[in-house]
Design an enzyme around this catalytic site. Structure first.
Site, PDB file in Angstrom:
ATOM      1  N   SER A 220      -2.079   5.913  -2.397  1.00  0.00           N
ATOM      2  CA  SER A 220      -2.691   7.178  -1.978  1.00  0.00           C
ATOM      3  C   SER A 220      -1.553   8.259  -2.441  1.00  0.00           C
ATOM      4  O   SER A 220      -0.315   7.837  -2.373  1.00  0.00           O
ATOM      5  CB  SER A 220      -3.122   7.366  -0.637  1.00  0.00           C
TER       6      SER A 220
ATOM      7  N   MET B 101       0.836  -1.313   0.082  1.00  0.00           N
ATOM      8  CA  MET B 101      -0.161  -0.070  -0.203  1.00  0.00           C
ATOM      9  C   MET B 101       0.760   1.331  -0.032  1.00  0.00           C
ATOM     10  O   MET B 101       0.980   1.813   0.983  1.00  0.00           O
ATOM     11  CB  MET B 101      -1.173   0.051   1.090  1.00  0.00           C
ATOM     12  N   PRO B 102       1.266   1.572  -1.228  1.00  0.00           N
ATOM     13  CA  PRO B 102       2.254   2.944  -1.240  1.00  0.00           C
ATOM     14  C   PRO B 102       1.637   4.027  -1.118  1.00  0.00           C
ATOM     15  O   PRO B 102       0.318   4.294  -1.377  1.00  0.00           O
ATOM     16  CB  PRO B 102       2.895   2.867  -2.673  1.00  0.00           C
ATOM     17  N   HIS B 103       2.247   5.150  -0.075  1.00  0.00           N
ATOM     18  CA  HIS B 103       1.580   6.273  -0.138  1.00  0.00           C
ATOM     19  C   HIS B 103       2.786   7.389  -0.478  1.00  0.00           C
ATOM     20  O   HIS B 103       4.054   7.166   0.012  1.00  0.00           O
ATOM     21  CB  HIS B 103       1.226   6.522   1.272  1.00  0.00           C
TER      22      HIS B 103
ATOM     23  N   PHE C 135      -5.346   0.808  -3.343  1.00  0.00           N
ATOM     24  CA  PHE C 135      -4.161   0.604  -2.446  1.00  0.00           C
ATOM     25  C   PHE C 135      -3.308   1.902  -2.536  1.00  0.00           C
ATOM     26  O   PHE C 135      -2.305   1.988  -1.763  1.00  0.00           O
ATOM     27  CB  PHE C 135      -3.608  -0.805  -2.551  1.00  0.00           C
TER      28      PHE C 135
END
Length: 75
Positions: free
Chosen positions: A39, A1-3, A37
């Site tokens: 953001s 889940m990369p931000h 996934f």
């Protein structure tokens, strides 16, 4: 889940939206994940504050985690 946090100077909302779309596409393709996934945050930085707000804390002090280093040195 990369931000992803993008710090940028003086770009239009249209440019920011394009950046977000392209980063999302790159991440989903590269990581084989669904876009739900991902953001992305885009922070506007005042040009005169770049060295103190970005260059020193995020580039100089975290150089070991940079995968793309800048080709300039404002100091």
């Amino acid at each position: 889940m990369p931000h992803v946090i993008v710090k940028i100077v003086g770009q239009s909302e249209e440019s920011k939206q394009r950046i977000s779309e392209k980063l999302t596409q790159t991440l989903t393709d590269t990581l084989s994940i669904d876009e739900q996934f991902v953001s992305i945050s885009i922070e506007d930085i005042v040009k005169e504050n770049w060295v103190e707000d970005v260059y020193k804390p995020d580039i100089l002090e975290k150089s070991d985690s940079l995968y793309k280093k800048p080709g300039y040195d404002p100091l």
